[in-house]
Motif scaffolding. Structure first.
Motif, PDB file in Angstrom:
ATOM      1  N   ALA A 252       3.071   4.259  -3.804  1.00  0.00           N
ATOM      2  CA  ALA A 252       3.065   5.460  -4.698  1.00  0.00           C
ATOM      3  C   ALA A 252       3.355   6.721  -3.999  1.00  0.00           C
ATOM      4  CB  ALA A 252       1.761   5.611  -5.636  1.00  0.00           C
ATOM      5  N   THR A 253       3.149   6.600  -2.628  1.00  0.00           N
ATOM      6  CA  THR A 253       3.440   7.906  -1.959  1.00  0.00           C
ATOM      7  C   THR A 253       4.990   8.211  -1.941  1.00  0.00           C
ATOM      8  OG1 THR A 253       1.728   7.034  -0.861  1.00  0.00           O
ATOM      9  CG2 THR A 253       2.477   9.154   0.036  1.00  0.00           C
TER      10      THR A 253
ATOM     11  N   ARG B 253      10.097   8.490   7.133  1.00  0.00           N
ATOM     12  CA  ARG B 253       8.888   8.731   8.290  1.00  0.00           C
ATOM     13  C   ARG B 253       7.399   8.610   7.433  1.00  0.00           C
ATOM     14  NH1 ARG B 253       6.700  13.107   9.465  1.00  0.00           N
ATOM     15  NH2 ARG B 253       7.976  14.277   7.800  1.00  0.00           N
ATOM     16  N   LEU B 254       7.504   9.126   6.102  1.00  0.00           N
ATOM     17  CA  LEU B 254       6.368   9.015   5.355  1.00  0.00           C
ATOM     18  C   LEU B 254       5.393   7.797   5.161  1.00  0.00           C
ATOM     19  CD1 LEU B 254       6.492  11.588   2.736  1.00  0.00           C
ATOM     20  CD2 LEU B 254       4.847  11.575   4.615  1.00  0.00           C
ATOM     21  N   VAL B 255       6.380   7.009   4.557  1.00  0.00           N
ATOM     22  CA  VAL B 255       5.870   5.685   4.158  1.00  0.00           C
ATOM     23  C   VAL B 255       6.537   4.553   4.449  1.00  0.00           C
ATOM     24  CG1 VAL B 255       5.431   4.660   1.803  1.00  0.00           C
ATOM     25  CG2 VAL B 255       6.074   7.122   1.695  1.00  0.00           C
TER      26      VAL B 255
ATOM     27  N   ALA C  90       6.881   8.768  -4.124  1.00  0.00           N
ATOM     28  CA  ALA C  90       7.337  10.251  -4.809  1.00  0.00           C
ATOM     29  C   ALA C  90       7.247  11.258  -4.132  1.00  0.00           C
ATOM     30  CB  ALA C  90       6.366  10.193  -6.073  1.00  0.00           C
ATOM     31  N   VAL C  91       6.561  11.253  -2.805  1.00  0.00           N
ATOM     32  CA  VAL C  91       6.530  12.712  -2.160  1.00  0.00           C
ATOM     33  C   VAL C  91       7.729  13.030  -1.473  1.00  0.00           C
ATOM     34  CG1 VAL C  91       5.121  13.876  -0.554  1.00  0.00           C
ATOM     35  CG2 VAL C  91       3.980  12.256  -1.986  1.00  0.00           C
TER      36      VAL C  91
ATOM     37  N   ASP D 271       0.993  -1.079  -0.008  1.00  0.00           N
ATOM     38  CA  ASP D 271       0.055   0.180   0.105  1.00  0.00           C
ATOM     39  C   ASP D 271       0.950   1.487  -0.039  1.00  0.00           C
ATOM     40  OD1 ASP D 271      -2.171  -1.386   0.213  1.00  0.00           O
ATOM     41  OD2 ASP D 271      -2.485  -1.476   2.381  1.00  0.00           O
ATOM     42  N   SER D 272       0.159   2.196  -0.259  1.00  0.00           N
ATOM     43  CA  SER D 272       1.157   3.491  -0.367  1.00  0.00           C
ATOM     44  C   SER D 272       2.538   3.521  -1.048  1.00  0.00           C
ATOM     45  CB  SER D 272       1.220   4.121   1.143  1.00  0.00           C
ATOM     46  OG  SER D 272       2.167   3.374   1.789  1.00  0.00           O
TER      47      SER D 272
ATOM     48  N   GLN E 239      11.525  13.662  -0.329  1.00  0.00           N
ATOM     49  CA  GLN E 239      12.592  14.258  -0.814  1.00  0.00           C
ATOM     50  C   GLN E 239      13.851  13.991  -0.163  1.00  0.00           C
ATOM     51  OE1 GLN E 239      12.470  16.769  -3.243  1.00  0.00           O
ATOM     52  NE2 GLN E 239      10.332  16.512  -3.247  1.00  0.00           N
TER      53      GLN E 239
ATOM     54  N   GLU F 201      12.588  11.680   5.270  1.00  0.00           N
ATOM     55  CA  GLU F 201      11.155  11.783   4.998  1.00  0.00           C
ATOM     56  C   GLU F 201      10.804  10.328   4.330  1.00  0.00           C
ATOM     57  OE1 GLU F 201      10.794  14.947   1.963  1.00  0.00           O
ATOM     58  OE2 GLU F 201       9.444  15.908   3.460  1.00  0.00           O
TER      59      GLU F 201
ATOM     60  N   VAL G  90       7.834   3.569   7.233  1.00  0.00           N
ATOM     61  CA  VAL G  90       7.471   3.094   8.577  1.00  0.00           C
ATOM     62  C   VAL G  90       6.573   2.074   8.803  1.00  0.00           C
ATOM     63  CG1 VAL G  90       6.228   5.091   9.246  1.00  0.00           C
ATOM     64  CG2 VAL G  90       7.354   3.784  10.931  1.00  0.00           C
ATOM     65  N   ASP G  91       5.555   2.189   7.820  1.00  0.00           N
ATOM     66  CA  ASP G  91       4.374   1.052   7.752  1.00  0.00           C
ATOM     67  C   ASP G  91       4.799   0.017   7.283  1.00  0.00           C
ATOM     68  OD1 ASP G  91       2.897   2.783   9.159  1.00  0.00           O
ATOM     69  OD2 ASP G  91       1.909   3.566   7.196  1.00  0.00           O
TER      70      ASP G  91
END
Lengths: 821, 351
Positions: free
Chosen positions: B139-140, B152-154, B142-143, B136-137, B145, B149, B156-157
């Motif tokens: 594709a995120t 932390r963003l993706v 790409a956010v 899941d996620s 930088q 990040e 970690v799940d």
């Protein structure tokens, strides 16, 4: 089953006993009529082609291109089928003959239709997509509108509250933020927001990622849409949430946009202004209804197209399948060196020669070929396939035999006897004419509806029952017969043929005890006297009767098996097998268990009290002792000694001579071979050895043959005892059946009856019906079927059946037509 | 409980082992490859494959076929088989099966991050990802930088989170440190997988440690060869080697200071199992190394099937299937581009 129908001409007597005589035929077919020839032979369905190109890979074969073409057409047809089933348009029944249409035309037609259909679909998809988008937009407008208006209201409420609070002068709890907000409302940063839809299962993750990506500097609201929405991208129904995200700053916006994209969340523009919202909604609704009519028109057009496809669908489908089968067969033929004709080899029954030649001729004429095809019979030493011409009645029985092993070429087929013995042995275990009638009714339904049921697809279990409907019919008839003999009808006795021969001696003898009966009439004319039922001596009497009957049935069936081995030996002209297998086996079995059967019959006839166990056991343990009270007839002891001696002598007769004779025969043959001219061809060698049995010119390993014979002998000797004992299952199952049915009758039906309460009676009757159907009619039938199967496969067939042949699998279109992918 | 797997293995693992062994029988054999190599066009390949397990996946493909379609459908079949097995698996086998995916996950993460760096479309990148490594996620990604990040963003799940502990920097992403990230992640993954297999014990540990050690060594050699002539320091290079395997620790010391391919060769020839691989190549050549390693890997994977009652067969089977798809891709490409003479360059035969 490949059924040759009535067209097979006159049938030789007992053609089920031996499989059809087969021949290896060679067909030399000119190139131009090859296709038609194979097609006609496929209609005939009596030739099994051999693969002459097995070393070539599929795409190196002659007709690979055509097969690819057919594959492509089949793909288009599958596509049409898919589309038709989606649109709910059934394919029409076949009209006309598929022979009238040309494959090339079909190919062109299919291509055109596919292109057209694909185009219509693409257009429709485009329309549908924008329709779905608008639909989603409308939902967003509605839901987000609700959200905004409620937010406005609550904001207004709060505003009022704050004002009233301020009016009420500094309360300690007064929220600092709101105060600030109300003060600084002018220099507040303009919040941006985005609205859209996100799939519900992703909504939590979506929210989390948004929160993380913007470090919590967002505000998100989601509302559930109750009905599933059709997603514009995938065209499938999905559960979705409407979301509104508030953010501040351009960086956050770009991040949110990227995340939306990643989550497949569709965004839609939304205006804060209430007036514009209302305007948007009306606009969207208007466009929606416009699109709807366009889509409907498109769908109508598509349905018409599919309808036209549906009219011809079955025809094309059959045609393409047939063509594919024909080309596959053509690929098995080898190309002549001149490349002008194809050479086919295959097995066919001898009786079909005329029909094959006829088909060849017709094909040659119909294809305007200059030269006819050549049909010739080849000689071979390969074992031919086994082919029984069965009809719908015998096919199921033959299947039962084949499930054990396909008969060796021209071996005696146990199927002939199985037709009767199988249902009979079943019925011995399932003797109840009430149950028999139930099964008869069920199977009559299957048989009467045969035509209708055969054409439709049935479930797994139903298919099985339908396939074996004639076996079940026989089984039910026989179980009615044995049921009458056992006098069982749901375990209620009926004096059907005459009143019972016995009656009470005086008034005091009640029905429950039934002691002290005296014979008042003639013996009950058929089957069991109903008076036995429920009497104290019922079980001992029935057990003794059924046990002895089982042994009689078993011994006669095993004797039949051994006699079959004699027919086999005679057919294959093997005198060794007659003298050193059939005769000693016959003597061994009958001097022990044949004798037992005779004793049983004598005991029945004379009413003697002799103990047969004792007789049989002491016949081995101390044959010289006097029989005493167990003597049934004079000179019994002498006879027993003779029988014992015969049995003992027959064992070495089975074991020793056969391997030695085989060895001698082999040596004699080998010697002959050594002096044979060197240029002797394989064919003539084959002719010489063909009659001599199966030992061609393979290696002869004496020890192996001897061990094999040893095993065979031991198996037979031990088997004679264990197989006879195995037939006692007839008694055991029949006992179980009658006990179960009497339990259900007495402990359920009569018990419920006894309460005199209609409710209990109804429950009791229901339980009785379910128990009878579930346990007795279904489970018991299955178990009796399995036991009958075992008795045939093991006890009967191991006496003579080799079962190492292979089935005749002719090239036919019947399979092709019915097969479903 | 070494040696006693036979007692209890079949309670949970018997069915799946039977399945995987059944699947193994479906792997293309040398005869199949020989036939495939004779194909004239992609239609022939489809026709040949229609007789194999891939048949039903390819039969509805309309006619002008592309190599990508074939590979895509074959991968789809692999994924379906994998998912079927995963559904049936219980602990600890399901964790083991999950581990097999992580390698693909790392590759996918790297693919997307590199792609975004070069400003490719995310959707297009996602299509290129290996379906086994999807989460899941994804594709995120790409956010993000920078590495921090990203984590932390993706990530970690995802199960990859623990592997990130070593490469958390706030530097902006560039090609070099993405590659370092890939190798660091891989190192952490292999070590974790190795540890997990050791925990499982028994035949699984024994066979898997052999297979993973080979994998680790191969990566070490590849890292060395690829980093020759780059600005990567010796210390950094050494940090990327996994801390197990036949080369650990002395081989790593020596590999770390290698400056050209012949020195690598010198190091590797001290290890008997690798001697054979390198002795096949002439000096100064590195093109054939990949194939040589693949062949050795396939040989070892096939050996995993010789023993019963262990999980390594699943790993081996998945790897073999991936190799099979690589083979099919190579053959299809060669056929499509009319380079039939080069077909045998890269096909690794199994069985």
């Amino acid at each position: 089953m490949a059924e040759s129908g009535g067209g097979g001409g006159c049938c030789p007597p007992m053609d089920l006993m031996r499989s059809e005589t087969m021949q290896l035929v060679q067909l030399i077919v000119p190139m131009e009529s090859a296709h038609l020839t194979v097609s006609y032979l496929g209609d005939l369905g009596l030739v099994q082609f051999k693969d002459l190109n097995s070393e070539k890979s599929p795409f190196q074969r002659t007709y690979a291109a055509q097969i690819k073409r057919c594959g492509e057409m089949a793909r288009k047809i599958r596509f049409f089928r898919d589309q038709m089933s989606k649109a709910g348009i059934p394919a029409k029944e076949m009209q006309g003959k598929e022979n009238d249409i040309d494959l090339d035309d079909v190919e062109v037609k299919l291509g055109e239709l596919e292109a057209e259909l694909v185009e219509i679909n693409a257009n429709n998809d485009k329309l549908q997509r924008s329709y779905n988008e608008l639909m989603e937009y409308k939902l967003v407008l509605q839901k987000a509108g609700e959200f905004f208006s409620s937010a406005h209201r609550s904001a207004a409420d709060q505003q009022r509250e704050t004002e009233s609070q301020q009016a009420g002068e500094d309360l300690l709890e007064s929220p600092l933020l709101q105060e600030e907000k109300s003060i600084d409302s002018t220099k507040q940063v303009k919040l941006g927001f985005l609205t859209g839809l996100v799939p519900r299962e992703k909504s939590m993750v979506f929210e989390r990622i948004l929160f993380r990506a913007t470090r919590g500097n967002i505000f998100i609201r989601q509302t559930v849409i109750e009905e599933p929405v059709i997603d514009p991208n995938s065209g499938e129904k999905a559960e979705k949430n409407v979301f509104v995200v508030f953010y501040s700053g351009e960086r956050a916006k770009s991040k949110i946009l990227k995340i939306c994209e990643a989550f497949g969340a569709n965004r839609y523009p939304f205006s804060e202004d209430l007036g514009r919202q209302a305007q948007m909604i009306t606009e969207v609704s208007g466009r929606l209804s416009e699109l709807k009519t366009t889509i409907d028109a498109g769908l109508g057009q598509r349905n018409i197209l599919l309808q036209t496809i549906g009219d011809k669908f079955e025809l094309w489908n059959l045609k393409v399948r047939k063509e594919k089968a024909i080309y596959h067969t053509l690929n098995m033929l080898s190309l002549d060196v001149t490349k002008k004709c194809l050479v086919a080899e295959g097995w066919s029954p001898v009786f079909a020669s005329r029909e094959i030649e006829d088909a060849l001729q017709r094909a040659a004429v119909d294809s305007n070929s200059q030269v006819g095809s050549i049909f010739q019979v080849l000689r071979t030493k390969e074992s031919p396939p086994t082919y029984f011409r069965t009809n719908k009645f015998t096919s199921a029985i033959q299947e039962i035999v084949d499930a054990y092993g396909v008969a060796k070429y021209q071996e005696a087929n146990p199927g002939v006897f199985t037709i009767v013995t199988f249902p009979f042995l079943f019925a011995v275990m399932f003797g109840d004419w009430g149950h028999g009638i139930c099964i008869l009714l069920a199977t009559m339904y299957l048989i009467l509806k045969e035509k209708k049921l055969a054409s439709q697809k049935l479930g797994d279990i139903m298919e099985m029952a339908f396939g074996g409907r004639y076996v079940i019919l026989m089984m039910s008839l026989f179980s009615i017969y044995t049921g009458l003999i056992y006098n069982e009808f749901f375990s209620i006795p009926f004096p059907l043929f005459a009143p019972s021969a016995y009656d009470c001696r005086d008034v005091s003898c009640s029905e429950a005890t039934t002691i002290g009966l005296i014979k008042v009439r003639d013996t009950y004319p058929f089957g069991l006297d109903p008076v036995w039922h429920g009497s104290r001596s019922e079980l001992p009497f029935l057990n003794s009767l059924k046990m002895k009957m089982s042994i009689l049935l078993g011994v006669s069936q095993m004797n039949l098996g051994i006699i079959m081995s004699y027919f086999n030996a005679r057919f294959f002209k093997s005198s060794v097998n007659i003298w050193f297998q059939f005769i000693p086996q016959m003597i061994f079995l009958n001097s022990l268990f044949g004798y037992l059967s005779v004793l049983i019959i004598i005991k029945w006839c004379t009413g003697s009290q002799a103990d047969l166990y004792h007789v049989m056991i002491y016949m081995f343990l101390s044959p010289m002792d006097e029989l005493g009270e167990n003597q049934l007839f004079p000179h019994q002891k002498t006879l027993q000694l003779v029988l014992l001696f015969l049995a003992l002598v027959s064992v070495p007769c089975m074991l020793l001579p056969k391997p030695f004779i085989l060895k001698k025969q082999h040596e004699a043959r080998h010697q002959g071979q050594a002096y044979a001219p060197l240029d002797e061809t394989d064919e003539s060698l084959h002719v010489e050895t063909n009659g001599g049995g199966s030992h061609g010119h393979e290696e002869f390993e004496f020890s192996e043959i001897f061990v094999h014979q040893l095993i065979h002998t031991i198996e037979f000797v031990l088997g004679a005892v264990s197989n006879t004992a195995s037939y006692l299952r007839l008694w055991a199952l029949s006992l179980a059946h009658s006990e179960l049915s009497s339990v259900f009758y007495e402990k359920v039906l009569l018990l419920a009856w006894g309460y005199n309460n209609p409710l209990i009676l109804i429950v009791g009757v229901l339980v009785f019906i379910f128990a009878t159907v579930g346990v007795l009619l279904v489970m018991e039938t299955l178990s009796a079927f399995l036991h009958a199967l075992r008795l045939h496969w093991v006890e009967f067939q191991n006496k003579f059946y080799e079962g190492d042949g292979y089935k005749f699998a002719p090239f036919t279109f019947i399979f092709t037509a019915n097969e479903d992918e | 409980m070494y040696g006693f797997e036979a007692l209890t293995f079949n309670i949970h693992g018997g069915y799946l082992e039977a399945i995987v062994r059944g699947h193994r029988a479906g792997l293309l054999t040398t005869a199949d490859y020989n036939n495939l190599c004779q194909c004239e066009n992609l239609e022939d390949i489809k026709m040949h494959l229609s007789a194999t397990k891939y048949g039903s996946y390819l039969q509805n493909e309309p006619s002008p076929l592309h190599t990508t379609t074939i590979v895509e459908k074959c991968t789809l079949k692999l994924v379906d088989d994998y998912k079927h097995m995963l559904c049936q698996a219980t602990e600890p086998m399901s964790t083991f099966l999950e581990y097999i995916r992580y390698g693909h996950m790392i590759d996918n993460v790297v693919l997307i991050v590199t792609g975004t760096l070069h400003e490719r479309d995310v959707q297009e990148l996602i299509e290129k990802c290996h379906p086994l490594g999807m989460f899941d996620s994804i594709a995120t990604l790409a956010v993000a930088q920078n590495m921090r990040e990203l984590y932390r963003l993706v990530l970690v799940d995802t199960p990859l989170a623990p592997y990130f502990s070593e490469c958390l920097t706030s530097e902006d992403l560039d090609d070099m440190n993405i590659e370092i990230m890939r190798n660091t992640l891989y190192k952490a993954y292999l070590e974790d997988f190795y540890k997990f297999c050791q925990k499982l014990g028994g035949a699984t540990a024994e066979i898997m440690s052999d297979l993973l050690a080979f994998e680790a060594d191969r990566r070490a050699v590849n890292i060395t060869i690829n980093s020759i002539g780059t600005e990567l320091t010796r210390e950094d290079r050494k940090k990327l080697y996994s801390n197990f395997g036949l080369l650990y620790p002395y081989g790593h010391e020596e590999l770390a200071i290698c400056e050209d391919i012949d020195q690598v060769r010198g190091v590797m020839e001290k290890y008997p199992p690798y001697q054979a691989i390198f002795s096949k190549m002439s000096y100064g050549e590195s093109q054939m190394l990949d194939k040589a390693f693949y062949e050795e890997e396939v040989r070892r994977l096939c050996l995993a099937f010789e023993q019963q009652f262990h999980y390594a067969v699943f790993f081996a089977y998945m790897r073999l299937r991936e190799q099979e798809i690589r083979n099919l891709m190579w053959i299809s490409e060669c056929v499509a581009q009319n380079q039939k003479s080069r077909i045998h360059d890269s096909v690794v035969y199994m069985f």
